[in-house]
Design an enzyme around this catalytic site. Structure first.
Site, PDB file in Angstrom:
ATOM      1  N   ASN A  90      -3.941   7.267  -5.149  1.00 40.21           N
ATOM      2  CA  ASN A  90      -5.397   7.159  -5.343  1.00 40.21           C
ATOM      3  C   ASN A  90      -6.059   8.514  -5.588  1.00 40.21           C
ATOM      4  O   ASN A  90      -7.136   8.580  -6.190  1.00 40.21           O
ATOM      5  CB  ASN A  90      -6.004   6.502  -4.084  1.00 40.21           C
ATOM      6  CG  ASN A  90      -7.500   6.636  -4.024  1.00 40.21           C
ATOM      7  OD1 ASN A  90      -8.235   5.902  -4.701  1.00 40.21           O
ATOM      8  ND2 ASN A  90      -8.012   7.593  -3.239  1.00 40.21           N
ATOM      9  N   TYR A 155      -9.841  13.549 -18.291  1.00 41.03           N
ATOM     10  CA  TYR A 155      -9.734  12.429 -17.343  1.00 41.03           C
ATOM     11  C   TYR A 155      -9.120  11.205 -18.034  1.00 41.03           C
ATOM     12  O   TYR A 155      -8.236  10.538 -17.480  1.00 41.03           O
ATOM     13  CB  TYR A 155     -11.131  12.119 -16.807  1.00 41.03           C
ATOM     14  CG  TYR A 155     -11.195  11.091 -15.709  1.00 41.03           C
ATOM     15  CD1 TYR A 155     -10.811  11.400 -14.405  1.00 41.03           C
ATOM     16  CD2 TYR A 155     -11.670   9.806 -15.961  1.00 41.03           C
ATOM     17  CE1 TYR A 155     -10.896  10.458 -13.395  1.00 41.03           C
ATOM     18  CE2 TYR A 155     -11.763   8.860 -14.955  1.00 41.03           C
ATOM     19  CZ  TYR A 155     -11.378   9.189 -13.673  1.00 41.03           C
ATOM     20  OH  TYR A 155     -11.459   8.249 -12.675  1.00 41.03           O
ATOM     21  N   LYS A 159      -5.661   9.332 -16.937  1.00 39.37           N
ATOM     22  CA  LYS A 159      -5.652   7.932 -16.482  1.00 39.37           C
ATOM     23  C   LYS A 159      -4.886   7.031 -17.462  1.00 39.37           C
ATOM     24  O   LYS A 159      -4.193   6.095 -17.047  1.00 39.37           O
ATOM     25  CB  LYS A 159      -7.087   7.435 -16.265  1.00 39.37           C
ATOM     26  CG  LYS A 159      -7.835   8.174 -15.158  1.00 39.37           C
ATOM     27  CD  LYS A 159      -7.195   7.937 -13.799  1.00 39.37           C
ATOM     28  CE  LYS A 159      -7.988   8.553 -12.661  1.00 39.37           C
ATOM     29  NZ  LYS A 159      -7.399   8.269 -11.337  1.00 39.37           N
TER      30      LYS A 159
HETATM   31  P1  NAP Z   1     -13.708  10.619  -4.322  1.00 39.19           P
HETATM   32  O1  NAP Z   1     -14.725  10.028  -3.395  1.00 39.19           O
HETATM   33  O2  NAP Z   1     -14.014  11.918  -4.980  1.00 39.19           O
HETATM   34  O3  NAP Z   1     -12.334  10.744  -3.531  1.00 39.19           O
HETATM   35  C1  NAP Z   1     -11.204  11.295  -4.119  1.00 39.19           C
HETATM   36  C2  NAP Z   1     -10.255  11.712  -3.037  1.00 39.19           C
HETATM   37  O4  NAP Z   1      -9.070  12.265  -3.653  1.00 39.19           O
HETATM   38  C3  NAP Z   1     -10.833  12.798  -2.133  1.00 39.19           C
HETATM   39  O5  NAP Z   1     -10.570  12.445  -0.796  1.00 39.19           O
HETATM   40  C4  NAP Z   1     -10.036  14.043  -2.530  1.00 39.19           C
HETATM   41  O6  NAP Z   1      -9.812  14.941  -1.468  1.00 39.19           O
HETATM   42  C5  NAP Z   1      -8.725  13.433  -2.925  1.00 39.19           C
HETATM   43  N1  NAP Z   1      -7.909  14.318  -3.747  1.00 39.19           N
HETATM   44  C6  NAP Z   1      -8.195  14.845  -4.954  1.00 39.19           C
HETATM   45  N2  NAP Z   1      -7.172  15.605  -5.377  1.00 39.19           N
HETATM   46  C7  NAP Z   1      -6.240  15.563  -4.391  1.00 39.19           C
HETATM   47  C8  NAP Z   1      -4.955  16.122  -4.226  1.00 39.19           C
HETATM   48  N3  NAP Z   1      -4.426  16.925  -5.158  1.00 39.19           N
HETATM   49  N4  NAP Z   1      -4.262  15.853  -3.115  1.00 39.19           N
HETATM   50  C9  NAP Z   1      -4.767  15.044  -2.156  1.00 39.19           C
HETATM   51  N5  NAP Z   1      -5.982  14.484  -2.245  1.00 39.19           N
HETATM   52  C10 NAP Z   1      -6.701  14.745  -3.351  1.00 39.19           C
HETATM   53  O7  NAP Z   1     -13.348   9.622  -5.506  1.00 39.19           O
HETATM   54  P2  NAP Z   1     -13.350   8.024  -5.573  1.00 39.19           P
HETATM   55  O8  NAP Z   1     -14.540   7.626  -6.354  1.00 39.19           O
HETATM   56  O9  NAP Z   1     -13.125   7.417  -4.244  1.00 39.19           O
HETATM   57  O10 NAP Z   1     -12.062   7.797  -6.515  1.00 39.19           O
HETATM   58  C11 NAP Z   1     -10.783   7.434  -6.001  1.00 39.19           C
HETATM   59  C12 NAP Z   1      -9.874   7.165  -7.189  1.00 39.19           C
HETATM   60  O11 NAP Z   1     -10.445   6.101  -7.976  1.00 39.19           O
HETATM   61  C13 NAP Z   1      -9.712   8.353  -8.125  1.00 39.19           C
HETATM   62  O12 NAP Z   1      -8.390   8.400  -8.606  1.00 39.19           O
HETATM   63  C14 NAP Z   1     -10.694   8.041  -9.261  1.00 39.19           C
HETATM   64  O13 NAP Z   1     -10.308   8.662 -10.461  1.00 39.19           O
HETATM   65  C15 NAP Z   1     -10.555   6.530  -9.317  1.00 39.19           C
HETATM   66  N6  NAP Z   1     -11.717   5.860  -9.940  1.00 39.19           N
HETATM   67  C16 NAP Z   1     -12.955   5.919  -9.359  1.00 39.19           C
HETATM   68  C17 NAP Z   1     -14.035   5.243  -9.970  1.00 39.19           C
HETATM   69  C18 NAP Z   1     -15.427   5.254  -9.363  1.00 39.19           C
HETATM   70  O14 NAP Z   1     -16.338   4.646  -9.954  1.00 39.19           O
HETATM   71  N7  NAP Z   1     -15.667   5.859  -8.207  1.00 39.19           N
HETATM   72  C19 NAP Z   1     -13.834   4.556 -11.164  1.00 39.19           C
HETATM   73  C20 NAP Z   1     -12.556   4.531 -11.726  1.00 39.19           C
HETATM   74  C21 NAP Z   1     -11.506   5.177 -11.098  1.00 39.19           C
HETATM   75  P3  NAP Z   1     -10.662  16.315  -1.342  1.00 39.19           P
HETATM   76  O15 NAP Z   1     -12.043  15.869  -0.919  1.00 39.19           O
HETATM   77  O16 NAP Z   1      -9.931  17.073  -0.310  1.00 39.19           O
HETATM   78  O17 NAP Z   1     -10.639  16.973  -2.686  1.00 39.19           O
END
Ligand code: NAP
Length: 247
Positions: A90, A155, A159
């Site tokens: 994730n 991005y 993905k």
């Molecule tokens: P988020 O709130 O920014 O959370 C992302 C998490 O990933 C954070 O806890 C971050 O930790 C962690 N992370 C990033 N790089 C890392 C690494 N190298 N090693 C370990 N942890 C890491 O994002 P989210 O919205 O929940 O998104 C979660 C996933 O869903 C992502 O892959 C995103 O691309 C995907 N997604 C999200 C959406 C949306 O609308 N939100 C839509 C499509 C896809 P740190 O805080 O320590 O950096």
């Protein structure tokens, strides 16, 4: 839904969608390993919240894009539990810019965090789960990996790469009873969408047939399905969770 396995690692689970996936899977009775990179207090709070609702949780720190760290994290989990039943890749970041202004460094940073971390996780899961002859992996890709987006060439590449790579892992995992699938969220309520101006929200909603942003739990339940026994004949698949925005 039933689960033959017992534990799951979720990368980047201290907040956002990952944290909800951890809560939902703990609710289904799995022991959840909450991976965090930089915010131990958030990961500890989540662990306490899950445990106070009767679930099982543990916290593990590593940067998922650093091979040695990810491998060591998985070793610690298998030494503790004797197995790894499920993995959810994730962890992810964005670093948006129009392509004309995007440096190779900007491009690489997103590929490393999103695609490379996912490769390491899938490869290591294949090794561990291969010995068990059992396992299921879900990779959190994105609608942007399916249709592209302005300002997100890095991005989208990461993905889209995760989707193609998951299908390749699905071929390699199938003879050992290991499944690899993707979930592709659309607009999910998050810190990011909370900051959108009302006019922007209105214009996005016009294009979403179900006329709402998704909740993190919409993604989490799709993940649970793809890990569970209910999907035991599904591999190499992409499950869209986008309210019909891209069909
Ligand atoms: P988020 O709130 O920014 O959370 C992302 C998490 O990933 C954070 O806890 C971050 O930790 C962690 N992370 C990033 N790089 C890392 C690494 N190298 N090693 C370990 N942890 C890491 O994002 P989210 O919205 O929940 O998104 C979660 C996933 O869903 C992502 O892959 C995103 O691309 C995907 N997604 C999200 C959406 C949306 O609308 N939100 C839509 C499509 C896809 P740190 O805080 O320590 O950096």
């Amino acid at each position: 839904m039933t689960f033959s396995g017992s534990n799951v690692l979720i990368t980047g689970a201290s907040k956002g969608i990952g944290a909800q996936i951890a809560k939902t899977l703990a609710g289904y009775g799995l022991k959840v390993w909450i991976n965090y990179r930089s915010k131990p207090e958030l990961a500890d709070n989540l662990k306490n919240e899950i445990e106070s609702s009767g679930g099982k949780a543990a916290v593990i720190k590593f940067d998922a894009s650093v091979e040695e760290e990810f491998v060591a994290g998985l070793k610690a989990i298998t030494e503790s539990d004797g197995a790894l039943s499920y993995l959810v890749n994730n962890a992810g970041i964005t670093n948006d810019k129009l392509a004309l202004r995007m440096s190779v460094g900007d491009f690489d940073s997103v590929i490393e965090a999103n695609l490379k971390s996912c490769f390491i996780g899938c490869r290591e899961a294949l090794k561990i789960m291969g010995k068990q002859r059992f396992g299921s992996v879900v990779n959190i890709a994105s609608i942007i990996g399916e249709r592209g987006n302005m300002g997100q060439t890095n991005y989208a590449a990461s993905k889209g790469g995760m989707i193609a790579m998951s299908k390749s892992f699905a071929y390699e995992g199938a003879p050992r009873n290991i499944r690899f699938n993707c979930v592709t969220p659309g607009f999910i309520k998050s810190d990011m969408t909370d900051e959108l101006k009302p006019e922007a929200v209105e214009s996005y909603l016009k294009n979403i047939p179900l006329a709402r942003f998704g909740e993190a739990n919409d993604v989490a339940e799709a993940v649970a399905f793809l890990l569970s026994n209910a999907s035991s004949y599904i591999t190499g698949e992409v499950l869209k969770v986008n309210g019909g925005l891209y069909m």
